[in-house]
Write a protein that holds these residues in place. Sequence first.
Motif, PDB file in Angstrom:
ATOM      1  N   TRP A  37     -12.593  -5.082 -10.011  1.00  0.00           N
ATOM      2  CA  TRP A  37     -12.566  -6.311 -10.786  1.00  0.00           C
ATOM      3  C   TRP A  37     -12.087  -5.953 -12.191  1.00  0.00           C
ATOM      4  CZ3 TRP A  37     -15.107 -11.086  -9.099  1.00  0.00           C
ATOM      5  CH2 TRP A  37     -15.602 -11.018  -7.795  1.00  0.00           C
ATOM      6  N   GLN A  39     -11.841  -7.546 -16.499  1.00  0.00           N
ATOM      7  CA  GLN A  39     -12.292  -8.558 -17.449  1.00  0.00           C
ATOM      8  C   GLN A  39     -11.678  -8.309 -18.806  1.00  0.00           C
ATOM      9  OE1 GLN A  39     -16.590  -8.737 -17.965  1.00  0.00           O
ATOM     10  NE2 GLN A  39     -16.494 -10.913 -18.438  1.00  0.00           N
ATOM     11  N   GLU A  44     -13.731 -14.693 -17.777  1.00  0.00           N
ATOM     12  CA  GLU A  44     -14.604 -14.275 -16.686  1.00  0.00           C
ATOM     13  C   GLU A  44     -13.995 -13.067 -15.970  1.00  0.00           C
ATOM     14  OE1 GLU A  44     -16.575 -18.606 -15.527  1.00  0.00           O
ATOM     15  OE2 GLU A  44     -15.443 -17.475 -14.041  1.00  0.00           O
ATOM     16  N   GLU A  46     -12.535 -11.117 -13.008  1.00  0.00           N
ATOM     17  CA  GLU A  46     -11.761 -11.558 -11.855  1.00  0.00           C
ATOM     18  C   GLU A  46     -11.575 -10.414 -10.875  1.00  0.00           C
ATOM     19  OE1 GLU A  46      -7.831 -12.868 -12.979  1.00  0.00           O
ATOM     20  OE2 GLU A  46      -7.284 -10.936 -13.863  1.00  0.00           O
ATOM     21  N   SER A  47     -11.513 -10.773  -9.611  1.00  0.00           N
ATOM     22  CA  SER A  47     -11.340  -9.755  -8.585  1.00  0.00           C
ATOM     23  C   SER A  47      -9.881  -9.319  -8.528  1.00  0.00           C
ATOM     24  CB  SER A  47     -11.802 -10.265  -7.231  1.00  0.00           C
ATOM     25  OG  SER A  47     -11.029 -11.362  -6.816  1.00  0.00           O
ATOM     26  N   LEU A  60      -5.424  -9.735  -5.849  1.00  0.00           N
ATOM     27  CA  LEU A  60      -5.062 -10.786  -6.790  1.00  0.00           C
ATOM     28  C   LEU A  60      -3.544 -10.984  -6.703  1.00  0.00           C
ATOM     29  CD1 LEU A  60      -6.126 -12.511  -9.253  1.00  0.00           C
ATOM     30  CD2 LEU A  60      -5.515 -10.546 -10.669  1.00  0.00           C
TER      31      LEU A  60
END
Length: 117
Positions: A37, A39, A44, A46-47, A60
Amino acid sequence: QVQLVESGGGLVQPGGSLRLSCAASGSTRRFNVMGWWRQTPGNERESVAIMNMFGNTNYLDSVKGRFTASRDDAENTLYLQMNSLKPEDTAVYYCNAKQWPPYNDYWGQGTQVTVSS
């Protein structure tokens, strides 16, 4: 207590490559899902790449074709190979592992990736 320790972050020029590592305490085979993930400040988490226990990985959209996640169960390590890096990839990258039942969610401390000329 499960520990995940990331390494491999740093400063790289646009177009460059980095490989992140996530070393787990104990066997990675016990995790149902492992992933990366990221950031950035004010946003926020995010994967980026999520791998299930069968080795299937979801990426992603913005990293497809550039990033590759892999897992070495013999070394209890998850990797993220990042190629063709872009400034927008700059973030703190976190390793995550999920295990059930019962449900447990583990996070590493994060490693900074900065893509800049």
